[in-house]
Design an enzyme around this catalytic site. Structure first.
Site, PDB file in Angstrom:
ATOM      1  N   GLY A   1       0.820  -0.811   0.145  1.00 18.90           N
ATOM      2  CA  GLY A   1       0.177   0.181  -0.450  1.00 18.90           C
ATOM      3  C   GLY A   1       0.661   1.023  -0.085  1.00 18.90           C
ATOM      4  O   GLY A   1       1.882   1.555  -0.290  1.00 18.90           O
TER       5      GLY A   1
ATOM      6  N   ILE B   1       2.494   3.434   2.310  1.00 18.85           N
ATOM      7  CA  ILE B   1       3.248   2.744   3.226  1.00 18.85           C
ATOM      8  C   ILE B   1       4.431   1.828   3.390  1.00 18.85           C
ATOM      9  O   ILE B   1       5.440   1.880   2.549  1.00 18.85           O
ATOM     10  CB  ILE B   1       2.375   1.930   4.953  1.00 18.85           C
ATOM     11  CG1 ILE B   1       2.008   3.330   5.340  1.00 18.85           C
ATOM     12  CG2 ILE B   1       4.104   1.704   5.458  1.00 18.85           C
ATOM     13  CD1 ILE B   1       1.262   2.803   7.210  1.00 18.85           C
TER      14      ILE B   1
ATOM     15  N   PRO C   1      -1.740  -8.514  -7.486  1.00 14.53           N
ATOM     16  CA  PRO C   1      -1.241  -7.495  -8.135  1.00 14.53           C
ATOM     17  C   PRO C   1      -1.693  -6.217  -7.911  1.00 14.53           C
ATOM     18  O   PRO C   1      -3.114  -5.525  -8.021  1.00 14.53           O
ATOM     19  CB  PRO C   1      -0.829  -7.127 -10.027  1.00 14.53           C
ATOM     20  CG  PRO C   1      -1.531  -8.996  -9.540  1.00 14.53           C
ATOM     21  CD  PRO C   1      -2.888  -9.382  -9.022  1.00 14.53           C
TER      22      PRO C   1
ATOM     23  N   HIS D   1       4.608   0.206  19.967  1.00 20.42           N
ATOM     24  CA  HIS D   1       4.112   0.549  18.305  1.00 20.42           C
ATOM     25  C   HIS D   1       4.364   2.272  18.959  1.00 20.42           C
ATOM     26  O   HIS D   1       3.507   3.185  19.121  1.00 20.42           O
ATOM     27  CB  HIS D   1       2.316   0.309  18.958  1.00 20.42           C
ATOM     28  CG  HIS D   1       1.528   0.390  18.343  1.00 20.42           C
ATOM     29  ND1 HIS D   1       0.913  -0.281  18.258  1.00 20.42           N
ATOM     30  CD2 HIS D   1       1.723   1.198  17.184  1.00 20.42           C
ATOM     31  CE1 HIS D   1      -0.486   0.112  17.379  1.00 20.42           C
ATOM     32  NE2 HIS D   1       0.320   0.897  16.969  1.00 20.42           N
ATOM     33  N   ILE D   2       5.517   2.850  17.841  1.00 16.19           N
ATOM     34  CA  ILE D   2       5.278   4.363  18.332  1.00 16.19           C
ATOM     35  C   ILE D   2       5.795   4.966  16.637  1.00 16.19           C
ATOM     36  O   ILE D   2       6.593   5.447  16.541  1.00 16.19           O
ATOM     37  CB  ILE D   2       7.012   4.537  18.365  1.00 16.19           C
ATOM     38  CG1 ILE D   2       8.327   3.784  17.887  1.00 16.19           C
ATOM     39  CG2 ILE D   2       6.715   4.346  20.272  1.00 16.19           C
ATOM     40  CD1 ILE D   2       9.656   3.985  18.644  1.00 16.19           C
TER      41      ILE D   2
ATOM     42  N   SER E   1       4.321   5.788  14.394  1.00 17.83           N
ATOM     43  CA  SER E   1       3.866   7.318  13.570  1.00 17.83           C
ATOM     44  C   SER E   1       3.899   8.131  15.201  1.00 17.83           C
ATOM     45  O   SER E   1       3.352   9.435  15.199  1.00 17.83           O
ATOM     46  CB  SER E   1       1.864   7.079  13.620  1.00 17.83           C
ATOM     47  OG  SER E   1       1.540   6.894  14.847  1.00 17.83           O
TER      48      SER E   1
HETATM   49  C1  GLV Z   1      -1.603   3.100  14.463  1.00 21.10           C
HETATM   50  O1  GLV Z   1      -0.851   1.663  14.737  1.00 21.10           O
HETATM   51  C2  GLV Z   1      -2.197   3.748  13.697  1.00 21.10           C
HETATM   52  O2  GLV Z   1      -3.010   2.043  12.742  1.00 21.10           O
HETATM   53  O3  GLV Z   1      -1.961   4.189  13.770  1.00 21.10           O
END
Ligand code: GLV
Ligand code: GLV
Length: 324
Positions: A158, A160, A183, A289-290, A292
């Site tokens: 995607g 990201i 695809p 979980h950092i 962002s």
């Molecule tokens: C963080 O994990 C989010 O989903 O924004």
């Protein structure tokens, strides 16, 4: 009287400012850095028109029933939506806002940092330097794996995944490969990535980055079957959701040397108990979980979540609406 909204966390100031200055809503805020207790949340949402939440809140049938029929909009300050029961929301005609795109740069940067930290064993290295393990310069001590001439695999291509690949390219990666349910030629073209099967992704990747959403289809897909096909020199990176990974199988793959290392920004559960076996492994780097977590991005996420909420309550298209 103005629509009532419940904000279930002290979100960064930009979002709160937008809500306050709108003059459009009556705000009740859980004014804390820690999650609102479930019972409190169930009480507070009763009769609300809108809810602004974060990813620690389960938005399920129980919560929606507690809220009642006035609830029109749920706006989550996250790109992930696995904490939302989409069927239940859809059934009730509740619109959902989320925060894609504003966090792509921050997540991609962190993913590259975590990848390099894991592959070049930086946590082990600082520990050795600090605690007396640095006896002398040694030829193969703390050696890791380099990106130059490597194949990087992306599980779930995607925005990201593309952003990660764009950042890794200058490290002289030789080839990007990816898998997904189908695809994605427009995205793949940007990074000249080749579409492959899950099996081939496992076999060919020197670095495997998980960038998919957690859904019933992706739950536990990184399991024994995948790890057993990976090279014993390969590095596994997950900045999506812990639920994509079978952690027992990952522990086995890391402790047996089936794969070389793993960098995880997400786990099951969160927080991962400090007694968890994964914490005992030198070749596993775990972050809380950092991905962002930059000041800019978290503020932008709160602003977008606020604007989604306000637009939804006005019955207008949201800046970023999840299609249910
Ligand atoms: C963080 O994990 C989010 O989903 O924004
Ligand atoms: C190249 O694409 C490889 O399989 O390593």
């Amino acid at each position: 009287t103005l629509p009532r909204v419940y904000v279930s966390r002290k979100v960064p100031p930009q979002g709160l400012e937008i809500l306050r200055k709108s003059g459009q809503v009556q705000i009740e805020l859980w004014d804390s850095d820690d999650p609102v207790p479930r019972q409190e949340l169930l009480k507070k949402v009763k009769g609300c028109d809108g809810l602004l939440c974060v990813l620690t809140e389960k938005i399920d049938a129980e919560l929606l029933n507690a809220a009642g029929p006035k609830l029109k909009v749920v706006s989550t300050m996250s790109v992930g939506f696995d904490h939302l029961s989409l069927d239940e929301l859809k059934k009730r005609g509740i619109r959902v806002g989320y925060t894609p795109e504003v966090l792509t740069d921050a997540v991609a940067e962190l993913t590259v940092a975590l990848l390099l930290t894991t592959s070049r064993r930086l946590i082990e290295a600082t520990h050795e330097a600090k605690t007396g393990g640095w006896g002398t310069w040694r030829t193969l001590w703390l050696c890791g794996y380099e990106l130059a001439n490597s194949t990087v695999g992306i599980l779930g291509l995607g925005r990201i995944g593309v952003a990660i690949a764009e950042r890794l390219k200058p490290f002289k990666v030789n080839k990007f490969i990816y898998t997904d349910v189908a695809p994605r030629p427009e995205l793949a073209e940007v990074i000249q990535a080749e579409y492959v099967s899950m099996d081939e992704l496992a076999r060919r990747s020197d670095f495997l980055a998980v960038c998919c959403a957690l859904t019933p289809d992706t739950q536990g897909i990184c399991n024994k079957n995948l790890f057993s096909k990976m090279k014993n020199t390969s590095i596994f990176i997950n900045t999506s959701r812990g639920g994509v990974v079978n952690q027992e199988d990952l522990y086995e793959a890391l402790s047996s040397g089936q794969i070389a290392g793993a960098g995880l920004d997400v786990t099951t559960p969160e927080p991962l108990p400090t007694s968890h076996p994964l914490f005992s492994l030198k070749n596993c780097v775990i972050l809380p979980h950092i991905a962002s977590a930059s000041y800019t991005t978290r503020n932008d996420m709160s602003a977008l979540a606020a604007n989604n909420l306000l637009a939804g309550l006005r019955g207008e298209p949201m800046p970023k609406e999840l299609q249910l």
